[in-house]
Design a protein around this motif. Sequence first.
Motif, PDB file in Angstrom:
ATOM      1  N   LEU A 167       0.676  -1.064  -0.008  1.00 22.28           N
ATOM      2  CA  LEU A 167      -0.418   0.107   0.118  1.00 22.28           C
ATOM      3  C   LEU A 167       1.367   1.359   0.166  1.00 22.28           C
ATOM      4  CD1 LEU A 167      -3.309  -1.151   2.300  1.00 22.28           C
ATOM      5  CD2 LEU A 167      -2.821  -1.201   0.053  1.00 22.28           C
ATOM      6  N   GLY A 168       2.594   1.423   0.307  1.00 25.03           N
ATOM      7  CA  GLY A 168       3.193   2.535  -0.090  1.00 25.03           C
ATOM      8  C   GLY A 168       3.788   3.112   1.269  1.00 25.03           C
ATOM      9  N   ASP A 169       2.557   2.219   3.007  1.00 27.57           N
ATOM     10  CA  ASP A 169       3.079   2.601   4.065  1.00 27.57           C
ATOM     11  C   ASP A 169       4.264   1.956   4.026  1.00 27.57           C
ATOM     12  OD1 ASP A 169       0.717   3.242   4.003  1.00 27.57           O
ATOM     13  OD2 ASP A 169      -1.038   2.323   4.982  1.00 27.57           O
ATOM     14  N   ILE A 170       5.149   2.624   4.815  1.00 30.93           N
ATOM     15  CA  ILE A 170       7.022   2.533   5.896  1.00 30.93           C
ATOM     16  C   ILE A 170       6.182   1.293   6.874  1.00 30.93           C
ATOM     17  CG2 ILE A 170       8.657   3.387   6.813  1.00 30.93           C
ATOM     18  CD1 ILE A 170       8.527   5.737   4.994  1.00 30.93           C
ATOM     19  N   VAL A 171       6.717   0.104   7.130  1.00 27.49           N
ATOM     20  CA  VAL A 171       6.785  -0.204   8.323  1.00 27.49           C
ATOM     21  C   VAL A 171       8.402  -1.125   8.332  1.00 27.49           C
ATOM     22  CG1 VAL A 171       3.959  -1.298   7.342  1.00 27.49           C
ATOM     23  CG2 VAL A 171       6.164  -2.617   6.059  1.00 27.49           C
ATOM     24  N   GLU A 172       8.386  -1.054   9.398  1.00 27.79           N
ATOM     25  CA  GLU A 172       9.821  -2.283  10.150  1.00 27.79           C
ATOM     26  C   GLU A 172       9.926  -3.323  10.159  1.00 27.79           C
ATOM     27  OE1 GLU A 172      13.033  -2.071  13.932  1.00 27.79           O
ATOM     28  OE2 GLU A 172      10.519  -0.497  14.017  1.00 27.79           O
ATOM     29  N   ILE A 173      11.430  -3.836   8.726  1.00 26.89           N
ATOM     30  CA  ILE A 173      11.031  -5.097   9.103  1.00 26.89           C
ATOM     31  C   ILE A 173      11.606  -6.084  10.109  1.00 26.89           C
ATOM     32  CG2 ILE A 173      12.743  -6.745   7.543  1.00 26.89           C
ATOM     33  CD1 ILE A 173      13.559  -4.657   5.868  1.00 26.89           C
ATOM     34  N   GLU A 174      10.476  -7.100   9.860  1.00 26.09           N
ATOM     35  CA  GLU A 174      10.791  -8.254  11.171  1.00 26.09           C
ATOM     36  C   GLU A 174      11.665  -8.891  11.588  1.00 26.09           C
ATOM     37  OE1 GLU A 174       7.279 -10.885  11.333  1.00 26.09           O
ATOM     38  OE2 GLU A 174       5.666  -8.724  11.792  1.00 26.09           O
ATOM     39  N   LYS A 175      12.450  -9.134  12.250  1.00 22.14           N
ATOM     40  CA  LYS A 175      13.740  -9.671  12.620  1.00 22.14           C
ATOM     41  C   LYS A 175      14.002 -11.055  12.675  1.00 22.14           C
ATOM     42  CE  LYS A 175      16.625  -6.106  14.973  1.00 22.14           C
ATOM     43  NZ  LYS A 175      17.814  -5.969  16.246  1.00 22.14           N
ATOM     44  N   GLU A 176      13.940 -11.833  12.101  1.00 19.94           N
ATOM     45  CA  GLU A 176      14.119 -13.064  12.278  1.00 19.94           C
ATOM     46  C   GLU A 176      15.131 -13.611  14.011  1.00 19.94           C
ATOM     47  OE1 GLU A 176      13.363 -14.984   9.804  1.00 19.94           O
ATOM     48  OE2 GLU A 176      13.633 -13.418   8.338  1.00 19.94           O
ATOM     49  N   ALA A 177      14.688 -15.122  13.973  1.00 22.26           N
ATOM     50  CA  ALA A 177      15.422 -15.427  15.117  1.00 22.26           C
ATOM     51  C   ALA A 177      16.488 -15.162  15.802  1.00 22.26           C
ATOM     52  CB  ALA A 177      15.418 -16.970  14.815  1.00 22.26           C
ATOM     53  N   ASP A 178      18.105 -15.105  14.727  1.00 23.23           N
ATOM     54  CA  ASP A 178      19.113 -14.858  15.041  1.00 23.23           C
ATOM     55  C   ASP A 178      19.264 -13.431  15.301  1.00 23.23           C
ATOM     56  OD1 ASP A 178      18.868 -14.485  12.264  1.00 23.23           O
ATOM     57  OD2 ASP A 178      20.610 -16.124  12.328  1.00 23.23           O
ATOM     58  N   ASP A 179      18.206 -12.271  15.077  1.00 21.06           N
ATOM     59  CA  ASP A 179      17.647 -11.359  14.968  1.00 21.06           C
ATOM     60  C   ASP A 179      18.378 -10.645  14.105  1.00 21.06           C
ATOM     61  OD1 ASP A 179      17.095 -10.825  17.665  1.00 21.06           O
ATOM     62  OD2 ASP A 179      18.906 -10.380  18.396  1.00 21.06           O
TER      63      ASP A 179
END
Length: 287
Positions: A167-179
């Motif tokens: 949608l063009g919104d800014i979202v933070e990328i989710e971290k994986e298990a090892d950060d």
Amino acid sequence: MNTRNDFELKQRKYMPVFPKAIGKPTIYIEGYPYEDEDPMPAGEFHGMQMHSLFDQFLRYFQAHPHIHVGMDNFIYYREGDIRKVVAPDVYVVLGAEKLPLRRSFYTWAEGTVPTAVFEFLSDTTASEDRHEKVEVYLRDMGVAEYFIHQPDMNRPIEFRGWRRDALGDIVEIEKEADDGLFSASLNLYFRWELHEAWELRLLRPYLPDGTAITTSMEEHHLRVEAEELAEEEAERRQAAERLTREETERRQAAERLAREETERRQAIETELERLQAQLANHQNENE
């Protein structure tokens, strides 16, 4: 499989797919400064991290003619407005021609914007990198992904990334298990590791299967180690071949001695039979 060939196969497998930029590479446009009047040098933590990631990107993307990798040079993103400028630490532009080298990058001339941008936190820029630049890069410029990382071990751990969703919104990328963080646009995985010799948190890129992308220095060391192992293997093979030859020669010598001994025994037996026959004939003649 040869390690180099194996990596090249993975490289082709995981290389991102993208359209070619509609513009053309532009070295310099008059009126747009390409140097600061009073440049401030980066600290060694910052500088080592910049050069390390830049080097890894250059090595990984070197085979593709339409991937441009930049480091610490101006990017102008609004034609006619020299105030609309940024100078990210490291960035990758999918679709832009790799060469020639640019003094600055002009988005309207190139017909594209950076795909992914990386900033490494320093005391003077950290606040801006965490806040204002998120909007500048992702909304004003249209960058697909933006990452920040703190390499200095004397500062709190900080590795974050943002992207624009459908949608063009800014979202933070989710971290994986090892950060770690996955870059969908580059199809690469990023996580940091402690570099004990340099005493910093070194952010590194990995292929999706976990294969590390090495620096030129690491590649050189790996090549030297491989050559040394190859030489050792060649020496072991030559030693084994020499032992085999010596064993063959010893066996042949033993077989030759055995034949000679057999021939001598047969000659003695033949001579003994002759003498016995001669003695028998002599006895018969005397009778």
